[in-house]
Design a protein around this motif. Sequence first.
Motif, PDB file in Angstrom:
ATOM      1  N   ASP A 216       0.830  -1.188   0.000  1.00  0.00           N
ATOM      2  CA  ASP A 216       0.000   0.000   0.000  1.00  0.00           C
ATOM      3  C   ASP A 216       0.874   1.252   0.000  1.00  0.00           C
ATOM      4  OD1 ASP A 216      -2.290   1.435  -0.026  1.00  0.00           O
ATOM      5  OD2 ASP A 216      -2.790   1.148   2.074  1.00  0.00           O
TER       6      ASP A 216
ATOM      7  N   LYS B 141      -3.832  -3.130  -2.971  1.00  0.00           N
ATOM      8  CA  LYS B 141      -4.157  -3.608  -1.624  1.00  0.00           C
ATOM      9  C   LYS B 141      -4.370  -5.112  -1.662  1.00  0.00           C
ATOM     10  CE  LYS B 141      -5.660   0.499   0.389  1.00  0.00           C
ATOM     11  NZ  LYS B 141      -6.024   1.052   1.660  1.00  0.00           N
TER      12      LYS B 141
ATOM     13  N   LEU C 128      -1.854   6.311   5.655  1.00  0.00           N
ATOM     14  CA  LEU C 128      -2.759   5.603   4.750  1.00  0.00           C
ATOM     15  C   LEU C 128      -3.989   5.118   5.501  1.00  0.00           C
ATOM     16  CD1 LEU C 128      -0.073   3.383   3.028  1.00  0.00           C
ATOM     17  CD2 LEU C 128      -1.079   5.464   2.101  1.00  0.00           C
ATOM     18  N   ASN C 129      -5.030   4.881   4.751  1.00  0.00           N
ATOM     19  CA  ASN C 129      -6.232   4.320   5.352  1.00  0.00           C
ATOM     20  C   ASN C 129      -6.372   2.872   4.902  1.00  0.00           C
ATOM     21  OD1 ASN C 129      -8.711   3.557   6.185  1.00  0.00           O
ATOM     22  ND2 ASN C 129      -9.829   5.194   5.164  1.00  0.00           N
ATOM     23  N   PRO C 130      -6.176   1.922   5.842  1.00  0.00           N
ATOM     24  CA  PRO C 130      -6.195   0.521   5.423  1.00  0.00           C
ATOM     25  C   PRO C 130      -7.579   0.050   4.974  1.00  0.00           C
ATOM     26  CG  PRO C 130      -6.050   0.683   7.808  1.00  0.00           C
ATOM     27  CD  PRO C 130      -5.940   2.082   7.274  1.00  0.00           C
ATOM     28  N   ARG C 131      -8.602   0.838   5.240  1.00  0.00           N
ATOM     29  CA  ARG C 131      -9.938   0.366   4.918  1.00  0.00           C
ATOM     30  C   ARG C 131     -10.422   0.857   3.573  1.00  0.00           C
ATOM     31  NH1 ARG C 131     -13.212  -1.025   9.739  1.00  0.00           N
ATOM     32  NH2 ARG C 131     -14.074  -1.988   7.912  1.00  0.00           N
TER      33      ARG C 131
END
Lengths: 664, 153, 175
Positions: A376, A382, C24-27
């Motif tokens: 990421d 992802k 970062l936004n993991p979702r």
Amino acid sequence: MIPEIGHYALILALCVAVVQGVLPIYGAAVRNSSLMAVAKPAARGQFLLVLTAFCCLGYAFAVKDFSVLYVAATSNSQLPLHYRLAAIWGAHEGSLLLWMFILSIWMVAVSFFSTHLPEAMRARILGVMGLVSVGFLLFMLTVSNPFERLIPAALDGRDLNPLLQDPGMVIHPPMLYMGYVGFSVAFSFAIAALLGGTLDAAWARWSRPWTTVAWCFMTVGVAMGSGWAYYELGWGGWWFWDPVENASFMPWLAGTALMHSLAVTDKRGGFKAWSVLLAIMAFSLSLLGTFLVRSGVLTSVHAFATDPKRGLFILVFLAIVIGGSLVLYAWRAPRVGLGGGFALISREGMLLANNVLLVAALGSVLLGTLYPLFLDALDLGKISVGPPYFDTVFLPLMTPAIFLMGIGPLAQWKQASLPALAIRLRWAFGVSLVTAVVVPWLMGQWTPLVTLGLLMAFWILATIVVDLRERLLQAEGGGSIGGRVALLPRAYWGMVVAHAGVALFIVGVTMVKGFEAEQDVRMNVGETATLGGYTFRFDGTQQVNGPNYVAARGTIHVSQDGKEVTVMYPEKRRYFVQNQTMTEAAIATGLLRDLYVSLGEPLEGGAWSVRLYHKPFIDWIWGGCLVMAAGGILAISDRRYRLAWRRKEATVPVEAQLARPTVT
Amino acid sequence: MRWLWVLLLLIPSFATAYEASPLAANPQAEARLKALAVELRCLVCQNQTLADSNAPLAEDLRREVREMIAKDLTDKEIIDFLVSRYGDFVLYRPPWKLTTTLLWVGPFLLLGVGAIGLVFALRRRQKKMTDVTLSEAEHNRVTQLLSEGARRP
Amino acid sequence: MNRFLIPFGLFIVVVGFLAVGLTLNPRELPSPLVGKAAPEFSLPQLHDPGKVISSNDLKGKVWLLNFWASWCGGCKDEHPVLIHLAQSGEVPIYGMDYKDQRSEALAWLKEWGNPYQIVAVDEPGRIGINYGVYGVPETYVIDKAGVIRYKQIGPLREDILDKKIMPLVRELQNQ
């Protein structure tokens, strides 16, 4: 007033920690005894201050002081007292206080049990621990103060997350933190030795018991976490390879490797630099775990309190502590002595080979956990890395490790002969192979994986038997079996027990994976379902009122061959405050199997969808872990450690041992 | 289809007496769903598999997969269906790609490097030990000190 | 080269990644559908269930497809932004009422205003799955040829609209 006292105590603790972190280390550098002497009282004073803060927070929870933000956020007036107290560590701020409290417990323990250490060493150890606590106290006081006031006070609290309202919550986090933070002792020993340039076999001897104690706590803590997830999450799983689980598993692996490499360092004086690196790694991974759990950089099913801002603080702290240690390591390690020689095929060689395997396993857990983040961050997409990956990668790494675990204890120190070992172990191998093939076949379903699992377990047990037999026959002078058993050192018995624990654990995992059965059924009142030879009869549900929830409780009679075995009461609870529904599975535990029943959804006419599991040998998983920990405790009760406590000042001049050829 | 099933249940003579019926209409298909679902990630949840999750989207996706199973699609077709919509993120077993090579190879690379490193380190140690000559007296003293350290009761 | 520096080097790399990770936004999942043809649909309309709205009818113009529901909190947050955009008349917005009850959806639009040209009803959430929706609200920018050009996950904000979506829409409209 009381919360302010707690807050004030933390500020004072920070001041004491700064003193403890600076003066003794400086004193040790300039050989000033009075400065070094500050360490002990400072550690104890800090403990009392943190204890005060801890009690103040506990008091605020006990008297339901909802003018404290943290209390209002994590408890409720209807929450029972024991959960209110456990709510101290129910979210971020309080968890940190628990972390800090446990760190201060370890510091006091070191201050009491380190009287035999050289003065400078002791001062440096406590100094390093003081520096670590400076970081955590600063963290609490700047961005996560548990004593922050809420004005005006809340009328009532928002309640503890229902998932955490469980007896597991009372005991699991303290246990796990004892392990996490316990590795700070081994870390401090290592840093102190690097600082002082006194990295020798004595260092290994001193840090062994501390490492083992921390490892025992860690083992129990991780096992309890797994057991808790098993009955609380309601899916019947016991390990999900979730980032938070991995965060606790990685320090455990590092700690396991450290215990084994310390054995080499202690016995042979070799691989000191490696042992020091492992000690740094074990604690670094504990800190990394804290970061992963708290920062929210990875999504986890167990993440209860995440906040990127706090993540930044931990990251900076992590960078300073670990980065600093590794620089110190790079600077000092090249000058460490070499120690005694040994061949590749020897007890030492096998211990180190096991180390390589354990570290590779640790590396793959780390890689799998962080890989989605790597991709990421590089904007390469992802991905998810989950149980299928870890299962695939872990098995080929652990199989040779387990195999070596059987051979290692039988190999001679310094130089062993493979052909001789093969001859000594041929029966053990034959017996375990035959048993592993036959047992699953007798159980009616033969699969290669089950056979492999059982082979590993039986191999460990069989080699233990061979080893014990040889040692008991050789034991000098002891006529009776009892006398001979007593002749073998406790440390040896500890190893035997811990290894047997691994075998039990493997049996549990193998049997559950190979033979578990489940069934999803729609059950009308009075209907039965059969699973694994047991008959489950559903007798309907009734409403039950808990202190802060209302539940539909099902009654399920379980019988086998017409005889009633047990009655199970699975519940579906709804907690008022957070309006959250929780599945409370009912579990009938047994030595050879668990029966696990969880309620799904209500259907028309009083019927429910019900999930039934039959899980053979599952309790052996946690039983095995407890046995491992028991082995650790047995090992540290060995005479040589007890004597070590009593012996003042080391009799061996430590510098003398450095007079060995050095690696440059 | 479903109402027919409900109807069958309501007629006592058709339902097996007092034996609870499986929740799923077709247990074989359900087993296949389960096998697939444990390797798939629930997108809205906090790191849960599609099999474990009760989120509405997870239920929808299970329904979708069930229908594809009923249509006799292969596992690969079903997984491709999901990946084309949600990306590799739905897969708990990351596919082998250029970007995941390190992930899959890494553990074994680490093991290889570790093993070679260990052999190398032991060889070098052995060589160093013989290279450096200590006087007999020195050597004895050190071994004595070391063994004292190791053997001390 | 000091081989004892290797652990430190590795550590620095990991810390670097962790630091980037914090931002970062993991979702948030990038959609594999961006740059691909928007999945087709023909669905009943919310205000007139007898009529059908089909994605084919929308070919030839640039449009926004907004997945929403009356039960969704984020939808209320973004609603003023949508109303504002609809008033400007720059780009038509089509709504997709996702896994919702008709009466509640109608009441919701009545109360908060209706920014949509037409609202389609995706009661079982099938179209949502085809579009890779995993949490409402989600908004898609679809070009004249029916290709998805952008996906917004979560509530729209004025700044996202000004910086990303509207420039893209204008560019697509001029093609």
